[in-house]
Structures are given as structure tokens and as C-alpha cells.
Design a protein around this motif. Structure first.
Motif, PDB file in Angstrom:
ATOM      1  N   GLY A 148     -12.208 -47.738  54.206  1.00 53.25           N
ATOM      2  CA  GLY A 148     -12.121 -48.291  52.848  1.00 53.25           C
ATOM      3  C   GLY A 148     -13.273 -47.964  51.910  1.00 53.25           C
ATOM      4  O   GLY A 148     -13.361 -48.521  50.817  1.00 53.25           O
ATOM      5  N   ALA A 149     -14.186 -47.051  52.309  1.00 51.08           N
ATOM      6  CA  ALA A 149     -15.305 -46.719  51.416  1.00 51.08           C
ATOM      7  C   ALA A 149     -14.808 -45.880  50.243  1.00 51.08           C
ATOM      8  O   ALA A 149     -13.794 -45.183  50.350  1.00 51.08           O
ATOM      9  N   LEU A 150     -15.544 -45.935  49.121  1.00 51.50           N
ATOM     10  CA  LEU A 150     -15.267 -44.997  48.034  1.00 51.50           C
ATOM     11  C   LEU A 150     -15.776 -43.630  48.492  1.00 51.50           C
ATOM     12  O   LEU A 150     -16.943 -43.491  48.856  1.00 51.50           O
ATOM     13  N   CYS A 151     -14.913 -42.615  48.463  1.00 49.47           N
ATOM     14  CA  CYS A 151     -15.296 -41.292  48.974  1.00 49.47           C
ATOM     15  C   CYS A 151     -15.470 -40.307  47.826  1.00 49.47           C
ATOM     16  O   CYS A 151     -14.540 -40.046  47.061  1.00 49.47           O
ATOM     17  N   VAL A 152     -16.690 -39.766  47.737  1.00 47.98           N
ATOM     18  CA  VAL A 152     -17.065 -38.853  46.651  1.00 47.98           C
ATOM     19  C   VAL A 152     -17.327 -37.475  47.251  1.00 47.98           C
ATOM     20  O   VAL A 152     -18.009 -37.367  48.267  1.00 47.98           O
ATOM     21  N   GLY A 153     -16.807 -36.419  46.620  1.00 46.03           N
ATOM     22  CA  GLY A 153     -17.050 -35.060  47.122  1.00 46.03           C
ATOM     23  C   GLY A 153     -18.013 -34.299  46.225  1.00 46.03           C
ATOM     24  O   GLY A 153     -17.988 -34.438  45.002  1.00 46.03           O
ATOM     25  N   ILE A 154     -18.889 -33.505  46.849  1.00 45.48           N
ATOM     26  CA  ILE A 154     -19.730 -32.564  46.104  1.00 45.48           C
ATOM     27  C   ILE A 154     -19.394 -31.214  46.717  1.00 45.48           C
ATOM     28  O   ILE A 154     -19.875 -30.879  47.813  1.00 45.48           O
ATOM     29  N   THR A 155     -18.522 -30.456  46.076  1.00 43.02           N
ATOM     30  CA  THR A 155     -17.983 -29.250  46.714  1.00 43.02           C
ATOM     31  C   THR A 155     -18.076 -28.054  45.760  1.00 43.02           C
ATOM     32  O   THR A 155     -18.188 -28.214  44.551  1.00 43.02           O
ATOM     33  N   ASN A 156     -18.003 -26.869  46.384  1.00 43.87           N
ATOM     34  CA  ASN A 156     -18.026 -25.661  45.550  1.00 43.87           C
ATOM     35  C   ASN A 156     -16.613 -25.112  45.359  1.00 43.87           C
ATOM     36  O   ASN A 156     -16.301 -24.561  44.312  1.00 43.87           O
ATOM     37  N   MET A 157     -15.782 -25.262  46.387  1.00 47.02           N
ATOM     38  CA  MET A 157     -14.455 -24.659  46.335  1.00 47.02           C
ATOM     39  C   MET A 157     -13.419 -25.627  45.761  1.00 47.02           C
ATOM     40  O   MET A 157     -13.043 -26.604  46.399  1.00 47.02           O
ATOM     41  N   ALA A 166     -19.423 -43.243  50.095  1.00 44.72           N
ATOM     42  CA  ALA A 166     -19.709 -42.141  51.024  1.00 44.72           C
ATOM     43  C   ALA A 166     -19.601 -40.829  50.250  1.00 44.72           C
ATOM     44  O   ALA A 166     -18.550 -40.521  49.688  1.00 44.72           O
ATOM     45  N   VAL A 167     -20.705 -40.080  50.210  1.00 44.37           N
ATOM     46  CA  VAL A 167     -20.749 -38.827  49.451  1.00 44.37           C
ATOM     47  C   VAL A 167     -20.700 -37.654  50.428  1.00 44.37           C
ATOM     48  O   VAL A 167     -21.591 -37.513  51.278  1.00 44.37           O
ATOM     49  N   PHE A 168     -19.670 -36.827  50.316  1.00 42.75           N
ATOM     50  CA  PHE A 168     -19.472 -35.701  51.227  1.00 42.75           C
ATOM     51  C   PHE A 168     -19.909 -34.412  50.551  1.00 42.75           C
ATOM     52  O   PHE A 168     -19.345 -34.039  49.516  1.00 42.75           O
ATOM     53  N   VAL A 169     -20.911 -33.761  51.137  1.00 42.61           N
ATOM     54  CA  VAL A 169     -21.471 -32.562  50.521  1.00 42.61           C
ATOM     55  C   VAL A 169     -21.048 -31.359  51.358  1.00 42.61           C
ATOM     56  O   VAL A 169     -21.313 -31.300  52.565  1.00 42.61           O
ATOM     57  N   SER A 170     -20.355 -30.412  50.722  1.00 42.21           N
ATOM     58  CA  SER A 170     -19.872 -29.245  51.459  1.00 42.21           C
ATOM     59  C   SER A 170     -19.600 -28.089  50.506  1.00 42.21           C
ATOM     60  O   SER A 170     -18.856 -28.253  49.542  1.00 42.21           O
ATOM     61  N   THR A 224     -11.080 -36.336  48.604  1.00 46.48           N
ATOM     62  CA  THR A 224     -11.991 -37.390  48.143  1.00 46.48           C
ATOM     63  C   THR A 224     -11.392 -38.129  46.947  1.00 46.48           C
ATOM     64  O   THR A 224     -10.526 -37.603  46.248  1.00 46.48           O
ATOM     65  N   ASP A 225     -11.863 -39.363  46.714  1.00 47.57           N
ATOM     66  CA  ASP A 225     -11.345 -40.175  45.594  1.00 47.57           C
ATOM     67  C   ASP A 225     -11.770 -39.583  44.266  1.00 47.57           C
ATOM     68  O   ASP A 225     -11.106 -39.750  43.247  1.00 47.57           O
TER      69      ASP A 225
END
Ligand code: UD1
Ligand code: BG6
Length: 371
Positions: A128-137, A105-109, A146-147
Motif C-alpha cells: 500500500g505504499a505510494l510508489c514513485v519511479g525515477i526512470t530513464n526509459m 517508496a522511490v524506485f530508481v532505475s 509506479t503510481d
């Protein structure tokens, strides 16, 4: 802090060559005789195997961040060969949609604090999903929660309407696709071409900004309008949605991004001599289809504004258009970064001409931390 600019949004639009440069800094790896060109995303390198093996990738976000994810969906699917599904954070939560351990799961913010996206993160984590962040802050709740992930490093964005974060998000998610697909031999040439194009991006963005005066001129012809439609498809469906979002949230004018493939299933009924329609028809695998969309709109006397690649105006709209926006052609999957810029400028000028608040549109907030 605005320097020579009238508004933060204007400053942030103009900063894009530089913000993209910082986004890419240290992340493009030159190849040699033995090794293919590649990308280095420090925050993902230990997780690429898991992502590659996942059963599905979910892109989750709100507003502009969702659009950035949508713009890169096709490339992630192409290079990873993993199916990608799109989720608006609130809708994922409303549905309590199924998520599994085998999912990424890719979280874009941009802010990393948006309540819906943050809650969706908690939900995905609990499944239980692998959690990926795409963040600016850096240090934001989503970055910390996120993991693993990637900071887009676009610099502080102050205008409520996101501009430079959008283009940097697309650049980062393009690199994510390249990193996930890096072990495939069959896509090596494609990947290297995209990497070369990423390197050239800041320079091309600088050129596109020269369209500013033209966009101001176009804006003066649209000031009194009630509505503006944008037709896009393929990589640039996201451009249509994002361009429409900019116009509606800033210029307070009704605007809708439409998937051109759906034209005959409703939107065509709206077409007449008065309603302005922007058709995004830059060169890529779908542009002959866009050419026929333009013909059909012209047959109904639509008031067309056509965005096409440099030198393509005569072929794309042989019967002429009320306005043509020509942009430089780059790799198809990165074209959304170029194409959004004239639309950001258009929304900016429309807002100024209509006398509305550019940096703080009424009723909106930069970071929506409540549901
Ligand atoms: C990192 C450093 C950067 C340094 C570079 C040198 C930070 C914030 N970044 O950049 O200053 O120049 O190494 O090699 O110190 N992460 C998440 N979720 C997110 C975003 C990031 O978990 O939404 C994690 C990543 O997995 C990683 C860390 O945060 O562990 C830093 O990410 P990022 O800044 O993208 O890493 P680098 O580009 O390697
Ligand atoms: C708000 C902003 O609605 O949140 C938008 O006004 C933004 O510009 C959206 O796209 C999502 O924010 P974030 O920080 O999660 O990317």
C-alpha cells in the motif's frame, strides 16, 4: 553512432553537459517579486502533498541507481524533513522488510526493467505504499508500474556501465527534494541557491571534462595496481562507492569505496606506501574532517590522490600528495555530479590501458532482468 569517440562510454561521459540540459529542460521555474524560484516536475505535482505527509521515504535501487539515490539522501531529508532510508532492492526482498501505507517508496532505475527493483515495486505496492519511479526509459515496466514519477530524459545509454544516467538521476532527485520542500519559508534561500546552481550545471560539467588528459595521466600511474581505495563522506560517500564500482566493473581492478568516518574501524590497517587511495575532500560541511583524514593517512605514509576544490590543494594536503585533482566548487549537494566525472574518466582510461572491454565488461549486462 559513436561519432568521433572510441567507445560509447566515452561518448556518454562527454554528453553529460547536454544530457543534464535535457534533464533540466522546462523544469526550473524562475521566480519573481511575489513567487520563489521553483521546480516543476509534471509527474509529481499531484502527489507532493502525499509525499510530504508520508512517515518515511524509501529509496530503492541497484548498482549505480542506488548510488545516485544515496547521493541525494541528505538533501531530501533536509528539505522534506521526512526520514529517508536506503534499500538495495534484493536486500529489501530478502528481508521482506516492513513497508506501510504511510510510506513513499522511490524506485530508481535507468532501464526501468531491473528484475530486483521491479519485484521490490510489486512488494511495496502490495503493502500500500505510494510508489514513485525515477526512470530513464519511457514505457519501461517500472515507469508504467509506479503510481507517479519522473523521467530523467538523459537519452539512450548504451555503455553497460552507467555514466550520464547517474548524473541525471542526481539532478532529478535534487529537484524532487526541492519540490517536496517547496512550501517551507525557512529553506527558501537554500532552495533558490540550489536552483541557480542547477541552471549553471551543464557549463560547469563541460569545464570538468577538461580534466580528461590529467585523468589519463593518473591512469598510467595506476595500470599495474591490484587495488584502489576511495574515501568519501557526506554527500560524496556515494561518489566513493560509484567511483569504485566504475573501476571494478570496467578496469577489472579491485576497488572499494569507504566511508571516511569508518577509517579507524578497519580500513586504516590497509594503509602503506604502495596502496593508492583517492580521498574526496571538496569543500563542504565535512571537509575539515576530511582534512584530518588526509593528515592521518599521511602520517602512515599513505599513497594519496586527493580530490579537492580549485585552489584548496595547499590547505587540504600541506604535506603534498602523489596526485591532486582540483575541481570547481558548486553547491554542496550538487557536488557529487561534478566529482564523479574525473572518476568516470579515470575508470575509462584505466580500462583502455589495461586492455579490457569498455562498453561490455565481462559477465555483466546493461539490464539485469533475471534474479
Ligand atoms: C511530460 C511528457 C513530455 C512533455 C511534457 C510537457 C511524456 C513521457 N512526458 O513530461 O514529453 O514535454 O510533459 O509538459 O509524455 N511516470 C511514472 N513513473 C516513472 C516516470 C514517470 O509514473 O518512473 C509518470 C509521471 O507521473 C507522469 C508521466 O509518467 O504522469 C510522465 O512523466 P515525465 O515524462 O517525467 O513528465 P513531464 O516532465 O511532465
Ligand atoms: C546493471 C548495470 O548492473 O544494473 C548497472 O550494469 C546498473 O550499470 C544496474 O546500475 C541497475 O540498473 P538500472 O537500469 O535499474 O538502473
Amino acid at each position: 553512432k559513436k561519432g568521433n569517440y572510441d567507445h560509447f562510454m566515452q561518448k556518454e561521459i562527454y554528453e553529460q553537459p547536454e544530457s543534464l540540459r535535457t534533464t533540466l529542460r522546462g523544469r526550473l521555474i524562475p521566480g519573481d517579486h511575489f513567487k520563489a524560484k521553483g521546480v516543476l516536475l509534471g509527474g509529481l505535482k499531484d502527489h507532493l502533498r502525499t509525499i510530504r505527509r508520508s512517515r518515511r521515504i524509501l529509496f530503492i535501487g541497484c548498482g549505480t541507481s542506488y548510488h545516485a539515490a544515496l547521493a541525494t539522501r541528505a538533501l531530501v531529508e533536509e528539505l522534506s524533513e521526512v526520514p529517508v532510508t536506503m534499500e538495495i532492492a534484493s536486500d529489501l526482498l530478502d528481508r521482506r522488510a516492513p513497508i506501510y501505507r504511510e510510506d513513499t517508496a522511490v524506485f530508481v532505475s535507468q532501464s526501468g526493467e531491473t528484475a530486483d527493483t521491479l519485484q521490490a515495486l510489486e512488494y511495496a505496492k502490495s503493502h500500500g505504499a505510494l510508489c514513485v519511479g525515477i526512470t530513464n526509459m519511457v514505457g519501461s515496466a517500472i515507469s508504467r508500474g509506479t503510481d507517479c514519477g519522473v523521467h530523467i530524459n538523459a537519452g539512450c545509454e548504451i555503455g553497460v556501465a552507467s555514466t550520464k544516467a547517474y548524473t541525471s538521476q542526481i539532478a532529478v532527485m535534487t529537484m524532487l527534494a526541492l519540490a517536496v520542500g517547496e512550501d517551507s519559508i525557512s529553506t527558501r534561500a537554500r532552495r533558490e541557491a540550489i536552483i541557480d546552481c542547477l541552471g549553471e550545471l551543464p557549463g560547469v560539467v563541460k569545464k570538468v571534462l577538461q580534466l580528461d588528459e590529467k585523468m589519463k595521466e593518473l591512469a598510467t600511474t595506476l595500470v599495474e595496481e591490484q587495488s584502489l581505495l576511495l574515501f568519501g563522506r557526506g554527500y560524496n560517500y556515494a561518489t566513493a562507492l560509484e567511483g569504485a564500482l566504475k573501476v571494478k566493473e570496467l578496469a577489472l581492478m579491485h576497488s572499494e569505496g569507504i566511508l571516511a568516518g569508518e577509517m579507524k574501524h578497519g580500513p586504516l590497517a590497509l594503509v602503506d606506501e604502495t596502496l593508492p587511495i583517492i580521498v574526496i575532500a571538496t569543500r563542504d560541511g565535512t571537509c575539515s574532517k576530511q582534512q584530518s583524514v588526509i593528515q592521518q593517512l599521511q602520517a602512515r605514509k599513505g599513497r594519496l590522490i586527493v580530490m579537492c576544490s580549485n585552489g584548496d590543494a595547499a590547505t587540504m594536503c600541506p604535506n603534498g600528495a602523489s596526485y591532486v585533482i582540483e575541481v570547481p566548487q558548486i553547491q554542496d549537494c550538487l557536488q557529487p555530479i561534478i566529482n564523479i566525472i574525473p572518476l568516470q574518466l579515470l575508470a575509462y582510461h584505466l580500462t583502455v590501458l589495461r586492455g579490457f572491454n569498455v562498453d561490455q565488461p565481462r559477465n555483466l549486462a546493461k539490464s539485469v532482468t533475471t534474479e
